[in-house]
Every structure is written in structure tokens, then in C-alpha cells.
Design a protein around this motif. Sequence first.
Motif, PDB file in Angstrom:
ATOM      1  N   SER A  19      27.043 -29.477  12.824  1.00 56.31           N
ATOM      2  CA  SER A  19      27.379 -28.165  13.371  1.00 56.31           C
ATOM      3  C   SER A  19      27.820 -28.340  14.800  1.00 56.31           C
ATOM      4  O   SER A  19      27.255 -29.133  15.545  1.00 56.31           O
ATOM      5  CB  SER A  19      26.176 -27.226  13.308  1.00 56.31           C
ATOM      6  OG  SER A  19      26.521 -25.983  13.877  1.00 56.31           O
ATOM      7  N   SER A  21      29.246 -26.197  18.419  1.00 61.01           N
ATOM      8  CA  SER A  21      29.484 -24.918  19.074  1.00 61.01           C
ATOM      9  C   SER A  21      29.630 -25.140  20.555  1.00 61.01           C
ATOM     10  O   SER A  21      29.062 -26.064  21.125  1.00 61.01           O
ATOM     11  CB  SER A  21      28.333 -23.943  18.814  1.00 61.01           C
ATOM     12  OG  SER A  21      27.149 -24.440  19.390  1.00 61.01           O
ATOM     13  N   ARG A  27      31.700 -17.274  13.728  1.00 57.38           N
ATOM     14  CA  ARG A  27      31.102 -18.371  12.968  1.00 57.38           C
ATOM     15  C   ARG A  27      31.991 -18.722  11.769  1.00 57.38           C
ATOM     16  O   ARG A  27      32.287 -17.873  10.945  1.00 57.38           O
ATOM     17  CB  ARG A  27      29.701 -17.990  12.486  1.00 57.38           C
ATOM     18  CG  ARG A  27      28.689 -17.913  13.624  1.00 57.38           C
ATOM     19  CD  ARG A  27      27.279 -17.708  13.099  1.00 57.38           C
ATOM     20  NE  ARG A  27      26.315 -17.796  14.177  1.00 57.38           N
ATOM     21  CZ  ARG A  27      25.787 -18.923  14.624  1.00 57.38           C
ATOM     22  NH1 ARG A  27      26.126 -20.079  14.051  1.00 57.38           N
ATOM     23  NH2 ARG A  27      24.927 -18.918  15.604  1.00 57.38           N
ATOM     24  N   PHE A  70      28.409 -15.881   8.127  1.00 60.84           N
ATOM     25  CA  PHE A  70      29.624 -16.439   8.694  1.00 60.84           C
ATOM     26  C   PHE A  70      30.708 -15.370   8.717  1.00 60.84           C
ATOM     27  O   PHE A  70      30.722 -14.464   7.881  1.00 60.84           O
ATOM     28  CB  PHE A  70      30.091 -17.651   7.889  1.00 60.84           C
ATOM     29  CG  PHE A  70      29.179 -18.836   8.017  1.00 60.84           C
ATOM     30  CD1 PHE A  70      29.372 -19.765   9.020  1.00 60.84           C
ATOM     31  CD2 PHE A  70      28.100 -19.006   7.151  1.00 60.84           C
ATOM     32  CE1 PHE A  70      28.525 -20.857   9.151  1.00 60.84           C
ATOM     33  CE2 PHE A  70      27.244 -20.079   7.260  1.00 60.84           C
ATOM     34  CZ  PHE A  70      27.455 -21.018   8.276  1.00 60.84           C
TER      35      PHE A  70
END
Length: 258
Positions: A19, A21, A27, A70
Motif C-alpha cells: 500500500s 500513500s 482511494r 475505495f
Amino acid sequence: MTNSEIARQRHPSDLSAESRSTRQGSRILIVEDDLEIARMLGDTLTENGMIVEIAGNGVRMDAALRNQKFDLIVLDVMLPGENGLSICRRLRAQTNVPILMLTALGEEIDRIFGLEIGADDYVTKPFSARELTARIRALLRRTTYAPEERDRSKVLRFNGWRLDPIRRQLHDPSNARVATTTHEFDLLLAFCRNAGRVLSREELLGVTHAGLAGPIERSVDVHVSRIRQKIEKDARDPVLLRTVRLGGYIFTATVEEA
């Protein structure tokens, strides 16, 4: 992206654990079994302020969806186990989340089939990261409530149906929620806001593709057909959403603001 960049690199690793970010943003769940492509897409979207998670197959995707929501799913067609088309059909029966199909298949019939089962957009390999990012942003824009549209936020009703522009939900006369794709909802909203007026396919392409180059013209007919299957008593003999020969489509229902 070059052909070498999309060369298949099969691997046993658990992609869903990866993941990335940078800052709070949309998302995105990438369902792609090619680690090289998945990482490239993840890096590109992260650089554009999105929060990315990667799943290598349908099982990992389901686990990710159970853990969090998401804003959009990038879904490869050729996956191990359950393929992307089957996953798309299953997802669309459960959620309205935008789905962008990603595949090496390039024939129009394949793209049309993807749209028919509920995909919101379709990008073929090889592709440019810039184009894919633009298409993702376009889909996200159409599913995000814009402040300047607050005066157009009222719920619309027609023939017992209820269309909520803010929650982006469609409810039938029994108040049951009916799942729609992003394009289907955008089209139905455009028809409701222009009831009694003929809308050409060109106008409707602008609604569903947001000006992106190379839209699939037949996709308008595909989405209209799917809308008819949901709101008409007999989709083969439509009353609410009629075809105007050489003109486009017209929504004949009386639409009221709630």
C-alpha cells in the motif's frame, strides 16, 4: 507504457499487502497480477495524490474491500483464478464503485462486453500512465459532489422512482436501491434534468466520457440499454426512455424535484 513494461512477470507474492500513500486523497484499488505493472501504476497514482492498494487476484481484492472503502477500482481482465470480467459482473451487483477495466484485449467487441457487464471505462495495453490517470480523474470527478452544484442537489422523482444526485443512488417505486454504474447514473441524471428534450449521442458522450479522446460511440447505446433494463417495464418496448431516429434519445417521464 512500452510493451516491455507490460511483459508478464508472474510471481507468488501477496500484492494486497502493498500500500502506498502520500497525502489524503482518493482511494484506488488496483487488481493486477503483474507486479511490475501494478507497482508502476501505484507509483504514478501516488505521485498524483491518490492512496493506492494493490491486490493480485479476486480473493485479495475481496479481502481489501472488506477492510476499507475505495473510490475506484482498476481491474485487469486476465487474472489468475476468477477473471476480471467475472469479478466486474460480481462487483456491479454489489456496489456502484467506479470500475476501470485494464486489459491487453483491443477488439471493440471486448470493450463493449466490458461496458455491458458494468465497467465504467476501458483502457487497453499498452497505455500511457498519463492517459490512465486522466481517465481515473474523470471518473472520480463524476462521482464527487462539487460545491458549485449545490443548487442542483435536489432529489428527482419520476414514475415512482427516486434519483439522488448527492448520494448518487437510484431507488425503485418500492424504495429498493438499484445498482448503477457511474455512466448509467450520469446518463439517467442527464435525462432527468432534460426531460422532454432530445439529447444526441454526441451530447451524451460528453456526459459519460468527460471529453476524453477516443470514446466508444456505441457505449452510449450500451448504457441506455442497461438503464432501460432497470427502469422500464419492458426494455424491448421502452416508454420512459425512447430512441429518436437520427436524433438520439428522449426521456418522456414527468420529473419532479423532491
